[in-house]
Design a protein around this motif. Structure first.
Motif, mmCIF file in Angstrom:
data_model
loop_
_atom_site.group_PDB
_atom_site.id
_atom_site.type_symbol
_atom_site.label_atom_id
_atom_site.label_comp_id
_atom_site.label_asym_id
_atom_site.label_seq_id
_atom_site.Cartn_x
_atom_site.Cartn_y
_atom_site.Cartn_z
ATOM 1 N N UNK A 161 -2.787 -5.242 -9.978
ATOM 2 C CA UNK A 161 -1.327 -5.191 -10.090
ATOM 3 C C UNK A 161 -0.675 -6.236 -9.181
ATOM 4 N N UNK A 162 -1.206 -6.421 -7.994
ATOM 5 C CA UNK A 162 -0.660 -7.419 -7.077
ATOM 6 C C UNK A 162 -0.788 -8.834 -7.660
ATOM 7 N N UNK A 163 -1.919 -9.102 -8.323
ATOM 8 C CA UNK A 163 -2.109 -10.404 -8.969
ATOM 9 C C UNK A 163 -1.078 -10.578 -10.087
ATOM 10 N N UNK A 164 -0.857 -9.513 -10.851
ATOM 11 C CA UNK A 164 0.105 -9.569 -11.952
ATOM 12 C C UNK A 164 1.516 -9.872 -11.434
ATOM 13 N N UNK A 165 1.902 -9.229 -10.343
ATOM 14 C CA UNK A 165 3.237 -9.440 -9.782
ATOM 15 C C UNK A 165 3.375 -10.839 -9.203
ATOM 16 N N UNK A 166 2.312 -11.328 -8.597
ATOM 17 C CA UNK A 166 2.344 -12.680 -8.047
ATOM 18 C C UNK A 166 2.550 -13.713 -9.152
ATOM 19 N N UNK A 167 1.954 -13.474 -10.322
ATOM 20 C CA UNK A 167 2.116 -14.383 -11.448
ATOM 21 C C UNK A 167 3.476 -14.219 -12.129
ATOM 22 N N UNK A 168 4.060 -13.033 -11.991
ATOM 23 C CA UNK A 168 5.362 -12.744 -12.609
ATOM 24 C C UNK A 168 6.466 -13.579 -11.972
ATOM 25 N N UNK A 169 6.453 -13.713 -10.655
ATOM 26 C CA UNK A 169 7.511 -14.461 -9.957
ATOM 27 C C UNK A 169 6.958 -15.006 -8.645
ATOM 28 N N UNK A 170 7.484 -16.137 -8.240
ATOM 29 C CA UNK A 170 7.056 -16.734 -6.970
ATOM 30 C C UNK A 170 7.815 -16.070 -5.822
ATOM 31 N N UNK A 171 7.475 -14.803 -5.566
ATOM 32 C CA UNK A 171 8.167 -14.072 -4.509
ATOM 33 C C UNK A 171 7.888 -14.691 -3.141
ATOM 34 N N UNK A 172 8.866 -14.569 -2.252
ATOM 35 C CA UNK A 172 8.680 -15.018 -0.877
ATOM 36 C C UNK A 172 7.545 -14.257 -0.215
ATOM 37 N N UNK A 173 7.430 -12.989 -0.541
ATOM 38 C CA UNK A 173 6.349 -12.140 -0.035
ATOM 39 C C UNK A 173 6.202 -10.977 -0.991
ATOM 40 N N UNK A 174 5.048 -10.338 -0.987
ATOM 41 C CA UNK A 174 4.809 -9.150 -1.810
ATOM 42 C C UNK A 174 4.246 -8.056 -0.908
ATOM 43 N N UNK A 175 4.849 -6.859 -0.992
ATOM 44 C CA UNK A 175 4.412 -5.753 -0.140
ATOM 45 C C UNK A 175 4.165 -4.521 -1.008
ATOM 46 N N UNK A 176 2.949 -3.970 -1.011
ATOM 47 C CA UNK A 176 2.697 -2.704 -1.709
ATOM 48 C C UNK A 176 3.078 -1.533 -0.810
ATOM 49 N N UNK A 177 3.631 -0.472 -1.403
ATOM 50 C CA UNK A 177 4.111 0.634 -0.581
ATOM 51 C C UNK A 177 4.129 1.935 -1.379
ATOM 52 N N UNK A 178 3.955 3.031 -0.667
ATOM 53 C CA UNK A 178 4.223 4.363 -1.220
ATOM 54 C C UNK A 178 5.227 5.023 -0.293
ATOM 55 N N UNK A 179 6.484 5.063 -0.707
ATOM 56 C CA UNK A 179 7.521 5.638 0.140
ATOM 57 C C UNK A 179 7.327 7.143 0.318
ATOM 58 N N UNK A 180 6.853 7.818 -0.724
ATOM 59 C CA UNK A 180 6.650 9.264 -0.627
ATOM 60 C C UNK A 180 5.584 9.601 0.413
ATOM 61 N N UNK A 181 4.509 8.809 0.447
ATOM 62 C CA UNK A 181 3.421 9.048 1.397
ATOM 63 C C UNK A 181 3.625 8.314 2.727
ATOM 64 N N UNK A 182 4.750 7.572 2.852
ATOM 65 C CA UNK A 182 5.023 6.758 4.055
ATOM 66 C C UNK A 182 3.899 5.748 4.308
ATOM 67 N N UNK A 183 3.302 5.252 3.226
ATOM 68 C CA UNK A 183 2.184 4.318 3.326
ATOM 69 C C UNK A 183 2.695 2.882 3.339
ATOM 70 N N UNK A 184 2.379 2.130 4.401
ATOM 71 C CA UNK A 184 2.724 0.716 4.571
ATOM 72 C C UNK A 184 4.210 0.486 4.847
#
Length: 362
Positions: A161-184
């Motif tokens: 999924x991270x590779x897919x998002x990186x190809x979708x747009x040239x984001x300044x940065x990409x951060x994966x997160x789970x807000x419910x689990x307070x992960x990352x």
């Protein structure tokens, strides 16, 4: 010298500069924008729901750190509008983007990138990007891709999924997160701080929101009503706090007990109950009722047939809503409170410009 003054004067050698600014949090409806902001803030500043288009106002959560102040701007989900209300919600997003120092573009891990995401990317590029000589896009402000709901993916799925998002747009940065689990969440905070320009503190340290008491209460009421009514008519509801009346020092406040619940939809009955309460003067032997602020709330629906759905049999929905709201509303007004809730009809308010203005969607 306060924090703002220190930042304005410059940071001592060897210390990190103070950063501050506005981060617009954007994405399709129901991708977790409000959940992420609440998790970053450590408290609820925006209502959350599993229903699309829950957020209807631009909510600013103010996160103050030792070296930064992030103003998180929770925006309504960008979508193809079906009503005048929908168009005005999109206009709110445009206004918020215009003031943004950085943008957090949320993409849910459990859904494919779709036409809605591509429309948002196109809008962001038209406002904040330009193509260089090689045809590559270059952002004028940091645009951070945040992959939400990663708790729903395996490790291999996450990497894909991270590779897919990186190809979708040239984001300044990409951060994966789970807000419910307070992960990352710490990494999200760090990336957002680095994306902001150097600058002084913009708000007092203790302030966590720009919302008025009336607006905070209205959003709380709508959030609880969404939970109470499940899928029956979430988008037909609008909530307005008409007044917050604090007891006068020289007067005894009336008791705002649950006896008013059954008359929640009938203004005349509520007024009659209030008049009767005023006539019952306590004797010297009777303890006086606790002094309370009185909060007057109007819930608007689009059709008369929707009123009994909101009220419930013998006002059961209103009774439950009041019980859930008592503690948070007491906290907002700063003392015990009594709620007067009335259900009213504003026919087709979602498509009527005058009614939208009156309900605060200007």
């Amino acid at each position: 010298m306060d924090a703002a003054g220190k930042a304005a004067a410059g940071s001592p050698a060897g210390t990190e500069p103070h950063r501050s600014g506005f981060v617009a949090v954007v994405g399709r409806p129901n991708v977790g924008k409000s959940t992420l902001i609440n998790a970053l803030m450590g408290t609820q500043v925006a209502i959350t729901s599993n229903r699309p288009e829950t957020t209807r106002k631009v909510i600013r959560g103010i996160l103050t750190l030792d070296n930064a102040q992030i103003v998180l701007v929770d925006t309504p989900g960008i979508h193809r509008p079906r009503t005048l209300l929908g168009q005005r919600l999109n206009d709110m997003v445009d206004a918020s983007l215009a003031d943004a120092d950085a943008i957090a573009f949320l993409l849910p891990a459990d859904q494919e990138i779709g036409p809605g995401d591509r429309r948002i990317l196109s809008r962001l590029r038209s406002q904040f990007a330009a193509k260089d000589d090689s045809g590559a896009w270059s952002w004028r402000v940091p645009v951070i891709g945040i992959l939400t709901k990663i708790d729903m993916l395996s490790r291999s799925q996450l990497m894909a999924k991270l590779v897919e998002i990186d190809q979708f747009a040239d984001f300044t940065d990409i951060v994966p997160v789970s807000a419910l689990d307070k992960d990352n969440m710490d990494e999200v905070q760090r990336v957002l701080v680095e994306a902001l320009p150097e600058g002084p503190q913009l708000y007092p340290t203790e302030q966590i929101s720009e919302e008025s008491k009336e607006s905070q209460i209205a959003e709380l009421v709508r959030g609880v009503m969404l939970e109470e009514l499940t899928d029956e008519l979430p988008h037909s509801l609008a909530v307005v706090v008409d007044s917050i009346d604090y007891p006068e020092d020289e007067e005894d406040d009336e008791d705002g007990g649950e006896g008013e619940d059954a008359a929640a939809d009938d203004a005349a009955s509520a007024d009659a109950s209030a008049d009767a309460a005023k006539q019952e003067q306590p004797t010297s032997e009777q303890p006086q009722a606790p002094r309370k602020a009185r909060v007057s709330i109007s819930i608007y629906v689009e059709r008369p047939s929707q009123k009994p759905i909101v009220i419930g049999h013998k006002a059961e929905h209103i009774v439950r809503v009041k019980k859930k709201l008592r503690t948070p509303i007491n906290r907002i007004v700063g003392m015990k409170s009594a709620m007067d809730i009335h259900v009213k009809v504003a026919k087709n308010w979602q498509s009527d410009p005058k009614k939208l203005d009156r309900l605060g969607f200007m």
